[in-house]
Enzyme design. Structure first.
Site, short mmCIF file in Angstrom:
data_model
loop_
_atom_site.label_atom_id
_atom_site.label_comp_id
_atom_site.label_asym_id
_atom_site.label_seq_id
_atom_site.Cartn_x
_atom_site.Cartn_y
_atom_site.Cartn_z
N ASP A 92 0.88 -1.22 -0.05
CA ASP A 92 -0.01 -0.07 -0.05
C ASP A 92 0.93 1.04 -0.01
OD1 ASP A 92 -2.92 0.90 0.22
OD2 ASP A 92 -1.88 2.18 1.71
N TYR A 132 -1.73 11.13 1.18
CA TYR A 132 -2.71 11.32 0.09
C TYR A 132 -2.73 12.47 -0.40
CZ TYR A 132 -4.68 6.47 1.20
OH TYR A 132 -4.72 5.06 1.22
N HIS A 144 -4.80 -7.37 -0.32
CA HIS A 144 -4.32 -6.21 0.17
C HIS A 144 -3.31 -6.29 1.25
CE1 HIS A 144 -3.70 -1.93 -1.17
NE2 HIS A 144 -3.64 -1.72 0.14
#
Length: 373
Positions: free
Chosen positions: A165, A296, A347
């Protein structure tokens, strides 16, 4: 400060406040004709009730059985678990987390590698590591800090590295930038070319893979857009409501794991309820959900490309990227020792199938001559 031991202890007043808030949750029913997701009203209510009556002190003791530390690294404070092998000459392994998880979710893998020195850090802005005081939480900054943690702080001249990730590109940057120190890289989230590089792809399976990801992003990517464009507004709600925080986190864990979104409870066959509640608790007590959004919007200046990795690499593609083309891995990892696709595990691969991933890591270390066969 140097390095000092860290003991996890949440004050009774914090727990009392949490229990009070959970008891006063204003729950909503599922919307009619709602889009499919990894959370339902029934499962949310079940988790909220479980969190309210959970024996946190027992879980706290379990976590404190894992040696943890705080260290001054690269102008900030890094929290990390450090599981040392009885063999002082054992190889070192850096195991990084991403979003929405924390260091705690990676401990199942670490516990299965007693023949290695395993370091599991909390990234700056996540859990018990405060955010950088003076710079963005970018992939380059994270790679620099993680390398300094392993080498200057802990004294490992060479180490293996694993990321997923948010830490997937950090993983690749470490291997690309520090070939004299990174003995090998393990990836379940194999390297993605930059946007410019993707536009030049012509192989049908490569083009199809990124087209599929783009199509999925249309229906599943709203979380990232919100975290990148309205992080503080979203964080106000999640930092104030434990039920909202847990729903936001666990929805993604269900959707991205190898669970069945039609039955959110199925995630607990891979990641048990205590572990899910631990993730919620770490974010809640550290009030770090807002700072966890920073990659982000602060990581938007990512490099145009990462130089190919020349150190040995092991790629085991997790199931949510089951169609990742092998050709992409071979183009980037120039010394690819193994390429496979996991039969189980999404994930959060090292959290979902820690036994299998530990075997793969150990086998890789044996092949590299770092462990006896």
């Amino acid at each position: 400060m140097g390095i000092k031991p860290f003991t996890l202890h949440i004050d009774d007043a914090v727990l009392d406040d949490l229990h009070d808030r959970l008891g006063r949750t204003r729950a909503l029913p599922d919307s009619p004709r709602r889009p499919r997701s990894g959370m339902s009203a029934a499962y949310r209510d079940e988790l909220v009730d479980a969190w309210r009556t959970w024996d946190w002190r027992a879980r706290e003791r379990e976590l404190n059985a894992v040696p943890q530390f705080l260290a001054d690294v690269d102008g900030t404070t890094i929290h990390f678990a450090h599981l040392r092998s009885a063999d002082p000459d054992a190889p070192a392994l850096l195991v990084m987390h991403g979003w929405p998880h924390t260091f705690a979710l990676q401990l199942e893998l670490a516990a299965r590698l007693p023949d290695m020195h395993v370091v599991v850090p909390s990234f700056p802005g996540f859990g018990f590591s405060p955010p950088y005081p003076d710079r963005p939480i970018s992939e380059h900054a994270l790679a620099r800090t993680m390398h300094l943690l392993m080498t200057e702080t802990l004294g490992y001249e060479r180490y293996l590295t694993y990321g997923e990730d948010v830490s997937a590109n950090v993983n690749d940057l470490l291997a690309s930038q520090h070939p004299d120190h990174v003995a090998g890289v393990i990836a379940t989230h194999a390297h993605f070319p930059s946007q410019a590089e993707r536009s030049a792809l012509t192989e049908p399976d490569e083009v199809a893979f990124f087209a599929r990801l783009a199509a999925d992003h249309e229906t599943e990517g709203a979380y990232g857009h919100a975290q990148a464009t309205r992080p503080d507004t979203l964080a106000v709600a999640l930092n104030d409501s434990p039920a909202g925080l847990l729903a936001w986190l666990v929805e993604k864990i269900v959707e991205w794991s190898d669970a069945d979104t039609d039955d959110p409870r199925s995630v607990e066959r891979l990641i048990g309820r205590d572990r899910l509640l631990t993730e919620g608790m770490v974010y809640w007590v550290t009030q770090s959900i807002g700072t966890s959004f920073r990659p982000y919007y602060e990581g938007a200046d990512r490099p145009a490309a990462i130089e190919p990795v020349t150190v040995p690499a092991l790629v085991a593609v997790q199931r949510h990227e089951h169609d990742y083309p092998e050709s992409l891995a071979r183009a980037f990892y120039r010394d690819l020792r193994g390429f496979s696709r996991l039969d189980r595990g999404g994930h959060f691969a090292v959290a979902e199938v820690p036994e299998e991933m530990a075997e793969r890591v150990r086998g890789f270390a044996v092949e590299l001559g770092l462990l006896a066969g």
